[in-house]
Design an enzyme around this catalytic site. Structure first.
Site, PDB file in Angstrom:
ATOM      1  N   ARG A  81      72.169  -4.783  60.363  1.00  0.00           N
ATOM      2  CA  ARG A  81      70.849  -4.144  60.184  1.00  0.00           C
ATOM      3  C   ARG A  81      69.882  -4.464  61.329  1.00  0.00           C
ATOM      4  O   ARG A  81      68.934  -3.728  61.571  1.00  0.00           O
ATOM      5  CB  ARG A  81      70.254  -4.579  58.841  1.00  0.00           C
ATOM      6  CG  ARG A  81      69.179  -3.620  58.336  1.00  0.00           C
ATOM      7  CD  ARG A  81      68.704  -3.987  56.946  1.00  0.00           C
ATOM      8  NE  ARG A  81      68.232  -5.343  56.879  1.00  0.00           N
ATOM      9  CZ  ARG A  81      68.653  -6.254  56.009  1.00  0.00           C
ATOM     10  NH1 ARG A  81      69.545  -5.952  55.107  1.00  0.00           N
ATOM     11  NH2 ARG A  81      68.166  -7.472  56.018  1.00  0.00           N
ATOM     12  N   TYR A 135      50.819  16.585  63.795  1.00  0.00           N
ATOM     13  CA  TYR A 135      52.057  17.114  63.219  1.00  0.00           C
ATOM     14  C   TYR A 135      51.936  17.090  61.689  1.00  0.00           C
ATOM     15  O   TYR A 135      51.540  16.074  61.111  1.00  0.00           O
ATOM     16  CB  TYR A 135      53.188  16.204  63.704  1.00  0.00           C
ATOM     17  CG  TYR A 135      54.580  16.544  63.299  1.00  0.00           C
ATOM     18  CD1 TYR A 135      55.150  17.765  63.624  1.00  0.00           C
ATOM     19  CD2 TYR A 135      55.357  15.604  62.615  1.00  0.00           C
ATOM     20  CE1 TYR A 135      56.462  18.048  63.277  1.00  0.00           C
ATOM     21  CE2 TYR A 135      56.669  15.880  62.272  1.00  0.00           C
ATOM     22  CZ  TYR A 135      57.212  17.107  62.600  1.00  0.00           C
ATOM     23  OH  TYR A 135      58.500  17.382  62.267  1.00  0.00           O
ATOM     24  N   ASP A 207      51.219   9.849  68.995  1.00  0.00           N
ATOM     25  CA  ASP A 207      52.484  10.582  68.936  1.00  0.00           C
ATOM     26  C   ASP A 207      52.628  11.259  70.295  1.00  0.00           C
ATOM     27  O   ASP A 207      51.922  12.211  70.614  1.00  0.00           O
ATOM     28  CB  ASP A 207      52.424  11.604  67.797  1.00  0.00           C
ATOM     29  CG  ASP A 207      53.730  12.381  67.640  1.00  0.00           C
ATOM     30  OD1 ASP A 207      54.465  12.526  68.643  1.00  0.00           O
ATOM     31  OD2 ASP A 207      53.997  12.866  66.525  1.00  0.00           O
ATOM     32  N   LYS A 232      63.747  14.992  69.830  1.00  0.00           N
ATOM     33  CA  LYS A 232      63.397  16.119  70.695  1.00  0.00           C
ATOM     34  C   LYS A 232      63.956  15.886  72.102  1.00  0.00           C
ATOM     35  O   LYS A 232      65.136  16.036  72.327  1.00  0.00           O
ATOM     36  CB  LYS A 232      61.876  16.319  70.689  1.00  0.00           C
ATOM     37  CG  LYS A 232      61.263  16.293  69.272  1.00  0.00           C
ATOM     38  CD  LYS A 232      61.667  17.482  68.429  1.00  0.00           C
ATOM     39  CE  LYS A 232      61.332  17.350  66.941  1.00  0.00           C
ATOM     40  NZ  LYS A 232      59.963  17.062  66.603  1.00  0.00           N
TER      41      LYS A 232
HETATM   42  C1  LIG Z   1      59.483  16.697  65.366  1.00  0.00           C
HETATM   43  C2  LIG Z   1      58.256  15.898  65.539  1.00  0.00           C
HETATM   44  C3  LIG Z   1      58.099  14.685  64.879  1.00  0.00           C
HETATM   45  C4  LIG Z   1      59.094  14.169  63.882  1.00  0.00           C
HETATM   46  O1  LIG Z   1      60.338  13.894  64.387  1.00  0.00           O
HETATM   47  P1  LIG Z   1      61.637  13.939  63.433  1.00  0.00           P
HETATM   48  O2  LIG Z   1      62.648  13.218  64.230  1.00  0.00           O
HETATM   49  O3  LIG Z   1      61.917  15.381  63.188  1.00  0.00           O
HETATM   50  O4  LIG Z   1      61.280  13.221  62.167  1.00  0.00           O
HETATM   51  C5  LIG Z   1      56.954  13.956  65.122  1.00  0.00           C
HETATM   52  N1  LIG Z   1      55.999  14.403  65.953  1.00  0.00           N
HETATM   53  C6  LIG Z   1      56.104  15.572  66.605  1.00  0.00           C
HETATM   54  C7  LIG Z   1      55.015  16.003  67.512  1.00  0.00           C
HETATM   55  C8  LIG Z   1      57.227  16.368  66.404  1.00  0.00           C
HETATM   56  O5  LIG Z   1      57.304  17.543  67.018  1.00  0.00           O
END
Ligand SMILES: *Cc1c(COP(=O)(O)O)cnc(C)c1O
Length: 421
Positions: A81, A135, A207, A232
């Site tokens: 873990r 988001y 973010d 992403k």
């Molecule tokens: C997709 C996304 C997330 C979340 O990511 P996941 O891996 O899908 O949980 C967070 N912030 C932004 C700006 C995103 O586009």
């Protein structure tokens, strides 16, 4: 190239200040420590740290087991873990890419990373300032986890105009930024907001998924904690979910401890795929940037397009801030159609042959998504001339994508004008 430990202690700490390597060089070298790519007592080593799969770690004897439990488990084999070198290598690479970061923790998704970072800095009774262009699942976490837990979320105008007013109502614990904003791409004045936060004893989180540290090193701009949905651009191939939180020395220990307490970790296979993606982040982003810019400029000249929301275009809110603070733009942006017609927007999207219809983005393939930003606003009003389409521009030839969109706009026009006649 010398495959050296990153510092004398070999613990990956404290090298960022004197590290003069450019980001592309770091992408090629980061996370490849000799103890993760070689075998003790044997010369040489492999290029990339392999997949180390483990739950149980075996100890030589009871004394060894007791000693392991009494020392820090950070980047040490202890129990599955707490990770293995596969995940540590990726985390380390992300730390190297984020000047000012003391360390990085990995999470099974971007949303898991956001949730854990917020839980690490907040406690019941605290107040959180959340950017109104965040988001949508981030808002859901605030409403459905933080609020019942006793944390009040106050949504603020992305420009930051109203921050002092919120402070007048009582202390603020944390300021959450996302720049550019999801769906609508407002660029925030991150250095000014971070300075405001510092002056008022407020911790800042961002973010930074859109720009990645390659185009916007957030901690260098004064932010304490930077979060990526690695799903992403880090992964880049639409086949892995992963998230990361990189933090400065004030916050990394707390982030790490909270991640441990929640049992957050990533599978070594996913970490390995993300590390593989990371090596090509530089060239992929450059292509996403150039193709998206070409398509955004083309869209801007189309009579059926009211507006293009892309930070590198001068009429995007905060464009001057983008030019001042970012070293590039990426492949994700939104355009607004002329004429409020849902069916016409669907006709545009449904007939596209080079764009997939689906959530997420950041992969090598192009995507088109109908988006309705007004639904996710509470502090500010979102008004537009018509429906919005968010595009992710992949690595296809932009001429093919433009031709596809051109035919799509013709379908939009036909349904819109046919409907009115
Ligand atoms: C997709 C996304 C997330 C979340 O990511 P996941 O891996 O899908 O949980 C967070 N912030 C932004 C700006 C995103 O586009």
């Amino acid at each position: 190239m010398g495959l050296r430990p990153r510092n004398a202690q070999g613990d990956g700490r404290g090298v960022s200040e004197n590290d003069t390597r450019k980001p592309l060089t770091k992408l090629a070298q980061a996370g490849r420590r000799p103890e993760w790519t070689g075998m003790p007592g044997q010369p040489g080593g492999i290029v990339s740290p392999p997949v180390w799969r483990a739950s149980t770690i075996l100890y030589d004897d009871v004394a060894h087991l007791r000693k392991a439990a009494a020392t820090s488990t950070h980047e040490r084999l202890f129990y599955g873990r707490k990770g293995t070198p596969t995940a540590w290598s990726l985390a380390d690479a992300l730390t190297e890419l984020e000047p000012g970061a003391d360390g990085t923790m990995l999470f099974p998704s971007g949303v898991a990373a956001i949730g854990c970072a917020l839980m690490a800095v907040l406690k019941p009774g605290d107040r959180l300032l959340m950017v109104d262009s965040a988001y949508d699942p981030t808002r859901n976490f605030c409403e459905q986890v933080l609020r019942p837990w006793g944390v009040e979320t106050i949504y603020y105008d992305p420009t930051g105009a109203s921050l002092d007013g919120h402070l007048a109502d009582g202390p603020i614990r944390a300021l959450f930024l996302e720049s550019p904003g999801s769906l609508t791409f407002e660029v925030q004045d991150v250095p000014a907001l971070a300075a405001w936060a510092k002056a008022n004893g407020v911790v800042t989180l961002i973010d930074n998924t859109w720009a990645t540290p390659l185009y916007f090193p957030a901690l260098s701009h004064g932010v304490d904690i930077s979060i990526l949905a690695g799903t992403k651009y880090i992964v880049g191939h639409s086949d892995v979910m992963i998230g990361s939180v990189s933090a400065n020395a004030d916050w990394f220990g707390r982030i790490r401890q909270t991640a441990y307490l929640f049992g957050q970790m990533v599978s070594p296979d996913d970490a390995w795929l993300a590390s593989r993606g990371l090596r090509t982040l530089g060239i992929r982003l450059a292509q996403h940037r150039d193709s998206a810019l070409a398509i955004a400029h083309w869209l801007k000249d189309q009579p059926d397009v009211a507006r293009v929301l892309h930070p590198a275009l001068p009429d995007c809110p905060g464009h001057d801030l983008w030019r001042r603070d970012f070293s590039g733009s990426t492949g994700l942006f939104t355009f607004i159609l002329n004429g409020d017609d849902e069916a016409a927007r669907a006709a545009l999207i449904d007939g596209l042959s080079h764009f997939g219809i689906g959530y997420s983005w950041g992969g090598f393939e192009s995507l088109a998504l109908p988006v309705d930003p007004a639904r996710y606003r509470s502090a500010t009003r979102w008004d537009a001339e018509g429906p919005a389409v968010r595009l992710h521009i992949g690595l296809e030839d932009p001429a093919d994508l433009i031709a596809d969109l051109d035919a799509g706009l013709a379908r939009f026009r036909a349904v819109r004008d046919g409907g009115r006649a």
